[in-house]
Design an enzyme around this catalytic site. Structure first.
Site, PDB file in Angstrom:
ATOM      1  N   LYS A  76      68.702  17.416 -37.592  1.00 30.88           N
ATOM      2  CA  LYS A  76      68.155  18.397 -38.528  1.00 30.88           C
ATOM      3  C   LYS A  76      66.832  18.889 -37.936  1.00 30.88           C
ATOM      4  CE  LYS A  76      69.898  15.581 -42.373  1.00 30.88           C
ATOM      5  NZ  LYS A  76      69.561  14.722 -43.512  1.00 30.88           N
TER       6      LYS A  76
ATOM      7  N   GLU B  30      68.493  17.284 -50.705  1.00 34.75           N
ATOM      8  CA  GLU B  30      67.593  16.926 -49.593  1.00 34.75           C
ATOM      9  C   GLU B  30      66.154  16.683 -50.052  1.00 34.75           C
ATOM     10  OE1 GLU B  30      66.776  16.197 -46.669  1.00 34.75           O
ATOM     11  OE2 GLU B  30      68.606  16.370 -45.521  1.00 34.75           O
ATOM     12  N   ASP B  31      65.470  15.756 -49.403  1.00 31.02           N
ATOM     13  CA  ASP B  31      64.047  15.538 -49.709  1.00 31.02           C
ATOM     14  C   ASP B  31      63.139  15.921 -48.535  1.00 31.02           C
ATOM     15  OD1 ASP B  31      64.775  13.358 -48.023  1.00 31.02           O
ATOM     16  OD2 ASP B  31      63.005  12.266 -48.728  1.00 31.02           O
TER      17      ASP B  31
ATOM     18  N   LYS C  50      60.105  12.978 -42.028  1.00 32.62           N
ATOM     19  CA  LYS C  50      61.273  12.895 -42.900  1.00 32.62           C
ATOM     20  C   LYS C  50      62.422  13.726 -42.352  1.00 32.62           C
ATOM     21  CE  LYS C  50      58.964  11.700 -47.187  1.00 32.62           C
ATOM     22  NZ  LYS C  50      58.606  12.165 -48.535  1.00 32.62           N
ATOM     23  N   GLY C  51      63.588  13.105 -42.295  1.00 33.02           N
ATOM     24  CA  GLY C  51      64.803  13.816 -41.905  1.00 33.02           C
ATOM     25  C   GLY C  51      65.027  13.908 -40.402  1.00 33.02           C
TER      26      GLY C  51
ATOM     27  N   SER D 236      73.199  12.204 -43.048  1.00 32.30           N
ATOM     28  CA  SER D 236      71.906  11.560 -42.765  1.00 32.30           C
ATOM     29  C   SER D 236      71.649  11.472 -41.273  1.00 32.30           C
ATOM     30  CB  SER D 236      71.920  10.139 -43.355  1.00 32.30           C
ATOM     31  OG  SER D 236      70.818   9.397 -42.894  1.00 32.30           O
ATOM     32  N   ALA D 237      70.378  11.526 -40.896  1.00 33.78           N
ATOM     33  CA  ALA D 237      70.001  11.373 -39.485  1.00 33.78           C
ATOM     34  C   ALA D 237      69.932   9.903 -39.089  1.00 33.78           C
ATOM     35  CB  ALA D 237      68.643  12.023 -39.250  1.00 33.78           C
TER      36      ALA D 237
ATOM     37  N   ARG E  40      70.636   6.047 -38.169  1.00 37.17           N
ATOM     38  CA  ARG E  40      71.680   5.232 -37.544  1.00 37.17           C
ATOM     39  C   ARG E  40      71.873   3.933 -38.332  1.00 37.17           C
ATOM     40  NH1 ARG E  40      69.172   7.350 -32.838  1.00 37.17           N
ATOM     41  NH2 ARG E  40      68.320   5.400 -32.041  1.00 37.17           N
ATOM     42  N   ASN E  41      71.097   3.777 -39.414  1.00 37.41           N
ATOM     43  CA  ASN E  41      71.225   2.587 -40.263  1.00 37.41           C
ATOM     44  C   ASN E  41      71.914   2.902 -41.590  1.00 37.41           C
ATOM     45  OD1 ASN E  41      69.733   0.690 -38.566  1.00 37.41           O
ATOM     46  ND2 ASN E  41      67.959   1.959 -39.026  1.00 37.41           N
TER      47      ASN E  41
ATOM     48  N   ARG F  56      64.918   8.968 -35.089  1.00 35.76           N
ATOM     49  CA  ARG F  56      63.958   7.902 -34.771  1.00 35.76           C
ATOM     50  C   ARG F  56      63.084   8.293 -33.575  1.00 35.76           C
ATOM     51  NH1 ARG F  56      67.068   2.570 -33.713  1.00 35.76           N
ATOM     52  NH2 ARG F  56      68.034   3.336 -35.635  1.00 35.76           N
TER      53      ARG F  56
ATOM     54  N   THR G 182      64.309   4.454 -49.336  1.00 32.26           N
ATOM     55  CA  THR G 182      64.034   3.937 -47.997  1.00 32.26           C
ATOM     56  C   THR G 182      63.071   4.822 -47.213  1.00 32.26           C
ATOM     57  OG1 THR G 182      66.198   4.877 -47.557  1.00 32.26           O
ATOM     58  CG2 THR G 182      66.029   2.475 -47.542  1.00 32.26           C
TER      59      THR G 182
ATOM     60  N   ASP H 177      71.741  13.825 -48.573  1.00 30.63           N
ATOM     61  CA  ASP H 177      70.920  13.111 -47.613  1.00 30.63           C
ATOM     62  C   ASP H 177      70.787  11.690 -48.168  1.00 30.63           C
ATOM     63  OD1 ASP H 177      68.924  12.592 -45.564  1.00 30.63           O
ATOM     64  OD2 ASP H 177      67.446  12.749 -47.174  1.00 30.63           O
ATOM     65  N   LEU H 178      70.377  10.755 -47.336  1.00 34.67           N
ATOM     66  CA  LEU H 178      70.298   9.359 -47.789  1.00 34.67           C
ATOM     67  C   LEU H 178      68.863   8.961 -48.158  1.00 34.67           C
ATOM     68  CD1 LEU H 178      71.681   6.550 -48.112  1.00 34.67           C
ATOM     69  CD2 LEU H 178      71.219   6.171 -45.692  1.00 34.67           C
ATOM     70  N   ASP H 179      68.039   8.784 -47.108  1.00 30.98           N
ATOM     71  CA  ASP H 179      66.678   8.273 -47.306  1.00 30.98           C
ATOM     72  C   ASP H 179      65.855   9.221 -48.170  1.00 30.98           C
ATOM     73  OD1 ASP H 179      67.002   6.003 -45.500  1.00 30.98           O
ATOM     74  OD2 ASP H 179      67.024   7.460 -43.887  1.00 30.98           O
TER      75      ASP H 179
HETATM   76  C1  G6P Z   1      66.315   9.735 -41.811  1.00 34.02           C
HETATM   77  C2  G6P Z   1      64.904   9.522 -42.311  1.00 34.02           C
HETATM   78  C3  G6P Z   1      63.922   9.448 -41.178  1.00 34.02           C
HETATM   79  C4  G6P Z   1      64.406   8.477 -40.129  1.00 34.02           C
HETATM   80  C5  G6P Z   1      65.740   8.940 -39.587  1.00 34.02           C
HETATM   81  C6  G6P Z   1      66.294   8.018 -38.513  1.00 34.02           C
HETATM   82  O1  G6P Z   1      66.498  11.074 -41.565  1.00 34.02           O
HETATM   83  O2  G6P Z   1      64.517  10.538 -43.200  1.00 34.02           O
HETATM   84  O3  G6P Z   1      62.676   9.051 -41.688  1.00 34.02           O
HETATM   85  O4  G6P Z   1      63.480   8.351 -39.080  1.00 34.02           O
HETATM   86  O5  G6P Z   1      66.658   9.004 -40.661  1.00 34.02           O
HETATM   87  O6  G6P Z   1      66.599   6.792 -39.104  1.00 34.02           O
HETATM   88  P1  G6P Z   1      66.964   5.459 -38.344  1.00 34.02           P
HETATM   89  O7  G6P Z   1      67.336   4.545 -39.479  1.00 34.02           O
HETATM   90  O8  G6P Z   1      68.122   5.758 -37.457  1.00 34.02           O
HETATM   91  O9  G6P Z   1      65.770   5.031 -37.601  1.00 34.02           O
HETATM   92 MG    MG Z   2      65.626  12.162 -46.573  1.00 29.38          MG
END
Ligand code: G6P
Ligand code: MG
Length: 220
Positions: free
Chosen positions: A144, A168-169, A44-45, A113-114, A116-117, A48, A16, A8-10
């Protein structure tokens, strides 16, 4: 065996998750309510749009579709500002070392990752070329805890789900990894997260040999 890893990323590779929280918290403040840290766990996860839905539910605020779109866009603008100028220095402790170790052992890894950034972050921190595959919010039909994100990652790498380990967090992410039939390492505490094979506080706590030991994989 462990043939591949999916991160997972964030909140796993980079902090982030905190920037997401601050952006949502400020948006809530603009709407006149306080968004507490403990409520943030549910965000989390998830995507948006789903995050905004939960935020509005928490504040008992109702908005039209058009207003929701504007709020999501405003949050994203603030979030993007806060992640401007990311560098390798912003990776969480142990990330660089663990990724390097996986490379040494020829274990491919993917991003799941979920967000889009995700590409902004992977490019900014310079780790983009290291990944065998990237699956992010732009590729996803189902968020997820649906396993789609991790199954796609495994498929892109050409590895069976059972041979993958996910880091994963988020509870939604742990549930997604389980549903994909994968083993999962939680980055966080067992008080906050359930269903992982084991728990670490960051990637500094783990080596590839340690990972195999914890998962009961015989060292070849
Ligand atoms: C990740 C984060 C979420 C975030 C989601 C969408 O899964 O854990 O906190 O809302 O991505 O991210 P985005 O950058 O597309 O808004
Ligand atoms: Mg995460």
């Amino acid at each position: 065996q462990i043939e591949a890893v999916i991160f997972d990323l964030d909140g796993v590779l980079i902090d982030t998750a905190e920037y997401h929280y601050v952006a949502w918290k400020n948006l809530a403040a603009d709407m006149g309510f306080e968004f507490k840290r403990e409520d943030n766990e549910r965000l989390k996860g998830v995507s948006r749009e789903e995050s905004l839905r939960i935020l509005l539910e928490t504040g008992a605020v109702e908005k039209t579709e058009a207003e929701k779109q504007e709020l999501a866009a405003r949050k994203n603008e603030a979030y993007l500002k806060s992640i401007q100028g990311l560098t390798e220095e912003d990776l969480l402790p142990g990330v660089r070392g663990f990724l390097r170790e996986l490379q040494t052992f020829n274990v491919p890894f993917a991003l799941g990752s979920a967000s889009r950034n995700a590409s902004v972050i992977l490019e900014g921190t310079g780790i983009s070329p290291l990944f065998a595959a990237v699956v992010d919010g732009n590729d996803l039909g189902k968020a997820k805890p649906d396993p789609e994100v991790f199954l796609k990652g495994a498929e892109k790498m050409g590895i069976a789900p059972e041979a993958c380990v996910v880091f994963e967090d988020a509870q939604a992410g742990i549930d997604a990894a389980r549903a994909a039939g994968m083993r999962v390492v939680a980055v966080g505490s067992p008080e906050m997260l359930t269903g992982a094979d084991f728990y670490i506080s960051n990637l500094k706590d783990i080596t590839f040999a340690g990972l195999k030991r914890e998962l009961g994989v015989p060292s070849s």
